[in-house]
Design an enzyme around this catalytic site. Structure first.
Site, mmCIF file in Angstrom:
data_model
loop_
_atom_site.group_PDB
_atom_site.id
_atom_site.type_symbol
_atom_site.label_atom_id
_atom_site.label_comp_id
_atom_site.label_asym_id
_atom_site.label_seq_id
_atom_site.Cartn_x
_atom_site.Cartn_y
_atom_site.Cartn_z
ATOM 1 C CD1 TRP A 357 48.395 42.279 40.983
ATOM 2 C CD2 TRP A 357 47.735 44.302 40.263
ATOM 3 N NE1 TRP A 357 47.241 42.111 40.240
ATOM 4 C CE2 TRP A 357 46.818 43.335 39.774
ATOM 5 C CE3 TRP A 357 47.532 45.632 39.930
ATOM 6 C CZ2 TRP A 357 45.707 43.660 38.987
ATOM 7 C CZ3 TRP A 357 46.427 45.960 39.139
ATOM 8 C CH2 TRP A 357 45.529 44.983 38.676
ATOM 9 C CG ASP A 358 46.006 41.126 44.869
ATOM 10 O OD1 ASP A 358 46.728 41.055 43.865
ATOM 11 O OD2 ASP A 358 45.189 40.242 45.179
ATOM 12 C CD GLU A 488 46.569 36.522 36.191
ATOM 13 O OE1 GLU A 488 45.889 35.550 36.562
ATOM 14 O OE2 GLU A 488 47.406 37.093 36.926
ATOM 15 C CE LYS A 601 41.917 35.356 36.889
ATOM 16 N NZ LYS A 601 43.274 35.052 37.306
ATOM 17 C CD GLN A 602 42.318 40.316 37.141
ATOM 18 O OE1 GLN A 602 42.666 39.144 37.051
ATOM 19 N NE2 GLN A 602 42.702 41.100 38.137
HETATM 20 C C1 BGC Z 1 44.390 37.770 39.635
HETATM 21 C C2 BGC Z 1 45.557 38.700 39.932
HETATM 22 C C3 BGC Z 1 45.758 38.773 41.430
HETATM 23 C C4 BGC Z 1 45.904 37.375 42.044
HETATM 24 C C5 BGC Z 1 45.959 37.398 43.557
HETATM 25 C C6 BGC Z 1 44.661 36.411 40.272
HETATM 26 O O1 BGC Z 1 43.574 35.565 40.047
HETATM 27 O O2 BGC Z 1 44.225 37.615 38.244
HETATM 28 O O3 BGC Z 1 45.282 39.982 39.421
HETATM 29 O O4 BGC Z 1 46.898 39.517 41.708
HETATM 30 O O5 BGC Z 1 44.794 36.577 41.678
HETATM 31 O O6 BGC Z 1 44.792 37.945 44.097
#
Ligand code: BGC
Length: 771
Positions: A357-358, A488, A601-602
């Site tokens: 989804w990036d 996550e 995490k984000q």
């Molecule tokens: C992130 C995801 C991301 C993926 C690839 C993961 O660490 O939590 O949001 O899509 O990395 O960049």
């Protein structure tokens, strides 16, 4: 954090050979042209630690899934854009001694990634065991003009001897992936040929049967005089080489120029591959290295013309942002809707080089503002082309009637990810497919896209959400259970605010698409209704009911949205109160401890507030930011940029700048201690967003471009570019003024600090910067 890269406005420079950082350097000095790319490996043999990497976009292997406990619905394989046949090898032997920087004494060494012109340059002086010294200068690039070609100019000068130098250029398809699940080799040999002027290997990927022909030709000059070639030919399985020997005099430069063609069955009939490679080689050899380099520089100049950001008064920041823009532009060029952007681009194996989804959440905004609209459009079409697979994917999980669930990770539309809490639960990704369409249309006003491609995707996504929620009698509202938000570090939660919000928004937007297509493209609408078996009255009534009655977790006391039900039941600890030795949590804590903690995490709630900022006021952004940021550990590279943008929006320029720094030199300074695996290519788009949307305050409000520029006190000025509906603008912000220059003769309209401005073709606007 490492600090060995020299600061420079346009170049990435390593001075002195930092052997211990070689894998990091190999990532940083990567090259690409959208169609193929490679890590910054050496041409000559290197027996030290290295991760060899050559990648061809779209050429992948479905590596059989490896999991501990199989769950129904797991995909059979993880697709990997695999390490491909290498064309860069030129082994060098000097009077019988092999040149190898791992065994030779390296007297001086420098490598430079020239981002302005798009090539990699390396020079060194080495002393061999015999005492012979040579100076080498190697220049290499993947051509963005001839995107099936690459070229190397390898110049070597004997410094203290005269004698014979042997060059052995190779094509090597006997390559491995470090991340192979079962230690298998992925390539087999389909054909090879070896004659003076043309050597090639056609290698085939097991299972997917892609074929790639990698071919080489070369030329040698001694002191400028072209040498006749009389090579010794050698072959092994999946390998060809030719050895040529020249006699060199002390102080005289010998130049070995290697031309390479890389053609694949993605673009050619298998039967025509060898001829295609031959034709490509003949074409580039006729051009010659210098002409190819001049064309490369010219093509890069056009890219920079649309995408550069200039920062005055801060070389480290300048280098950081240009590195990000350079990597993005060499990873994806938008020529081919079958290709996409892996989180590491062409710089490493991690994440398999496949699509997340990036792309929709981070990369689309970059390409929308810095390239012709067709580039972002092709990213959207990529997902449209995967719609059938997304419907199948949802079907495997029990959804029906055209509901589409786009995969967390994919190359061909099929899901590859295999952890249930992400594969099945991190479904917010589906909303970003709709968001990207919305973003594209509000930027470009290409409404025809809705009728042509967008509608189908929006419908599939809305149908998924309509089935994924359920009505809670207890709450008398719609709820969504068992999900994982962007954070996550919290799995299987109920009512993740962000997911509920984007689900509901996707249904609202799907309704807008229905209204638009119906009103403006009646015939097409009838076609789409029939094709999708769309019961408009019933389905849209359901969407409306959900939108009107969706439950959003909320805390009245703090007046904030809750990341998920029960978030406040977690023990509330702030990151600042954690002993730093625990960070990063992902390396130091058990997964169980992470999941039970409140650490984020984000961006999660904040990801939603970033996407849908226009639906919230600034005090709401601030309250939520003040609550969530102190609990966020930013252990995804996608996190700091969103925080930087929101911090700028709520007027906290200090934090905005702090987060910007964290994202802009993430790889150059190896901030997360993982750049050896490859660069964080997709999050580089986030860095770009931090400048344009954060400091520049760029938004699209009611389909109009809006700017609210601020400037970090650390900078003297910065200039960014925006491609906006046919106009290309330079926006310079210093501590006094915002100066907007139109580089085209297309007039543009925009809001600056909320006031409407008209910018004539080739005109200029000067507006005092708001303090
Ligand atoms: C992130 C995801 C991301 C993926 C690839 C993961 O660490 O939590 O949001 O899509 O990395 O960049």
């Amino acid at each position: 954090m490492k600090n060995y890269i020299k600061h420079d406005n346009w170049n990435i420079i390593e001075e002195g050979f930092h052997v211990e950082n070689n894998r990091i350097s190999e990532s940083l000095f990567s090259l690409g042209n959208g169609r193929m790319g490679q890590r910054g490996n050496f041409e000559e043999k290197y027996s030290g630690d290295s991760m060899q990497g050559t990648y061809i976009a779209g050429v992948y292997y479905p590596d059989k899934t490896r999991v501990g406990w199989w769950k129904n619905g797991y995909p059979e394989y993880f697709a990997k854009v695999l390490n491909a046949p290498s064309w860069i090898g030129i082994n060098v032997e000097i009077e019988g001694e092999e040149l190898d920087l791992n065994t030779a004494e390296v007297i001086d060494f420098k490598r430079v990634l020239n981002m302005k012109d798009g090539f990699l340059y390396r020079t060194f002086t080495a002393r061999l065991a015999s005492g012979k010294e040579v100076k080498v200068e190697a220049t290499r690039f993947c051509s963005i003009v001839d995107d099936e070609a690459g070229v190397i100019k390898y110049a070597i000068t004997p410094l203290n001897f005269s004698g014979n130098i042997k060059f052995t250029p190779t094509v090597d398809a006997d390559v491995v992936n470090e991340d192979s699940n079962y230690d298998e080799k992925f390539w087999t040999e389909a054909a090879k040929g070896n004659e003076t002027g043309f050597a090639y290997v056609t290698a085939e990927v097991r299972k997917t049967l892609f074929q790639v022909t990698t071919a080489m030709d070369y030329a040698i000059t001694v002191a400028g005089a072209e040498q006749a070639l009389n090579p010794t030919l050698a072959e092994a399985e999946k390998f060809v080489s030719q050895t040529v020997e020249v006699s060199a005099k002390e102080g005289e430069e010998v130049v070995f120029t290697k031309y390479a063609a890389v053609v694949s069955s993605l673009n050619h009939d298998k039967a025509a591959l060898v001829d295609a490679a031959k034709a490509e080689l003949a074409k580039i050899k006729a051009k010659g290295f210098d002409a190819m380099l001049a064309e490369q520089a010219e093509a890069w100049a056009s890219k920079w013309e649309l995408s550069d950001i200039k920062i005055e008064g801060d070389v480290a920041a300048q280098q950081g942002i240009r590195f990000n823009i350079f990597q993005l532009n060499q990873t994806y060029t938008g020529e081919d809707a079958r290709l996409n952007i892996g989180p590491k681009g062409f710089t490493g194996e991690k994440y398999g080089g496949v699509t997340y989804w990036d792309t929709e959440a981070y990369c689309v905004p970059f390409y929308l503002c810095t390239a012709d609209p067709k580039v972002a459009r092709n990213l959207l079409v990529y997902r449209h082309n995967h719609l059938e697979r997304a419907i199948e994917n949802a079907g495997k999980l029990g959804f029906d009637n055209g509901a589409a669930l786009y995969p967390m990770v994919t190359i061909n539309g099929e899901e590859c990810h295999n952890e249930w809490e992400i594969t099945f639960e991190e479904i917010h990704r589906n909303g970003s497919m709709s968001y990207a369409i919305y973003n594209y249309i509000r930027h470009t006003q290409d409404y025809a896209y809705l009728a042509e491609y967008g509608f189908d995707v929006l419908l599939g996504v809305a149908r998924f959400w309509a089935q994924r929620v359920h009505f809670s009698e207890h709450k008398n509202q719609y709820v969504m259970h068992g999900v994982t938000g962007p954070n996550e570090f919290d799995n299987n939660v109920d009512n993740n605010w962000y997911t509920n919000y984007i689900a509901s928004w996707s249904m609202r937007y799907a309704q807008e698409a229905v209204d638009y297509v119906k009103a403006n493209h009646a015939d097409r609408y009838a076609e789409l209704v029939a094709k999708n078996n769309f019961n408009e009255a019933e389905e849209t009534a359901k969407w409306k009911d959900i939108v009107d009655n969706m439950y959003y977790p909320y805390d009245e006391k703090r007046d904030i949205f809750l990341q998920a039900d029960n978030f406040l039941d977690k023990e509330q600890i702030l990151v600042k109160d954690l002993d730093p030795k625990h960070l990063p949590l992902v390396h130091n804590w058990s997964w169980d401890r992470i999941l039970r903690s409140n650490f984020i995490k984000q961006a999660d709630v904040l990801q939603g507030l970033y996407f849908f900022e226009h639906e919230f006021d600034v005090p709401t952004l601030k309250r939520n930011y003040d609550f969530y940021e102190p609990r966020t550990v930013h252990e995804s590279s996608l996190s700091p940029c969103v925080h930087s943008i929101i911090a700028a929006r709520i007027g906290d320029m200090e934090r905005a700048y702090e987060f910007y720094l964290r994202t802009s030199r993430l790889d150059l300074d190896n901030y997360n201690e993982d750049s050896q695996d490859g660069c964080h290519t997709t999050s580089m788009a986030g860095t770009w967003m931090s400048v344009i949307e954060g400091f520049g305050g760029k938004r699209v409000i009611d389909e109009q471009l809006s700017l609210e520029p601020q400037i970090p006190s650390e900078w003297e000025a910065y200039t960014f570019k925006i491609v906006w509906r046919g106009a290309t603008m330079d926006i310079r912000v210093d501590h006094e003024n915002v100066t907007i220059k139109n580089n085209t003769d297309v007039a543009a309209e925009m809001l600056v600090y909320g006031a409407k401005q008209e910018l004539a073709g080739n005109g200029e606007l000067v507006i005092p910067v708001k303090k």
